[in-house]
Design an enzyme around this catalytic site. Sequence first.
Site, short mmCIF file in Angstrom:
data_model
loop_
_atom_site.label_atom_id
_atom_site.label_comp_id
_atom_site.label_asym_id
_atom_site.label_seq_id
_atom_site.Cartn_x
_atom_site.Cartn_y
_atom_site.Cartn_z
N GLU A 42 0.84 -1.21 0.00
CA GLU A 42 0.00 0.00 0.00
C GLU A 42 0.87 1.25 0.00
OE1 GLU A 42 -2.27 2.47 3.49
OE2 GLU A 42 -2.37 0.29 3.58
N LYS A 131 -9.83 -2.56 8.87
CA LYS A 131 -8.58 -2.01 9.39
C LYS A 131 -8.88 -1.31 10.71
CE LYS A 131 -5.72 2.00 8.15
NZ LYS A 131 -5.30 2.88 7.02
#
Length: 213
Positions: A42, A131
């Site tokens: 990411e 998350k």
Amino acid sequence: MTHSFDALMKEFPMVAILRGVQSDEVVEHTQVLLDAGFKMIEVPLNSPDPFTSIRLLQDTFGDQALIGAGTVLTQQDLAKLVDTGAGLMVCPHTDVELIKAAKKAGLYALPGFFTASEGFAALHAGADGLKLFPAEALSSLNVIKALGAVIPSDTWLCPVGGVTPDNVADYCSAGVNGFGLGSALYKKGQSVATTKANAFAFAKAWQAWLGAN
């Protein structure tokens, strides 16, 4: 979509967060991450020239790993991400419309949450995992146990913030099954050698947990 989020998480459930990485170094850092076993990379959008980095990673490693953007905040951010060909959208918050748009565009979505209400809203919108952010703000790992008691057991529950190789086992014992790794893995300006050492330390911690359980 070439990759399966579920399959990659089962193989190695750690998302590498390269916040602050430069586009002229991102390939080198990512190579050592892949060498350590990482399958998901990411690049947060508050990094320098992030879409150039994401496109580079997608072109270079897209057949080996799931590449994506973090800190995706708007529909405009999402549209630019889609244009890179990358497959993962990560955001720090629970934005139901953003999650739905990411899924409609064919991306995997890993949104941030901190409460059960946010978690269920994200899942109902189609999130592929959750998350838990900021994890270092948790008063106790018992919060994770409480969330895990109500969130569906097949949900990827990934704390982000404050995770280190030394506390991976503690988080796993509390019920998490994935991680987003930030500054303990990569800090802006660090050497590729440091990234490599950190990556292998996290991989060793994960393998130790698997071996003990």
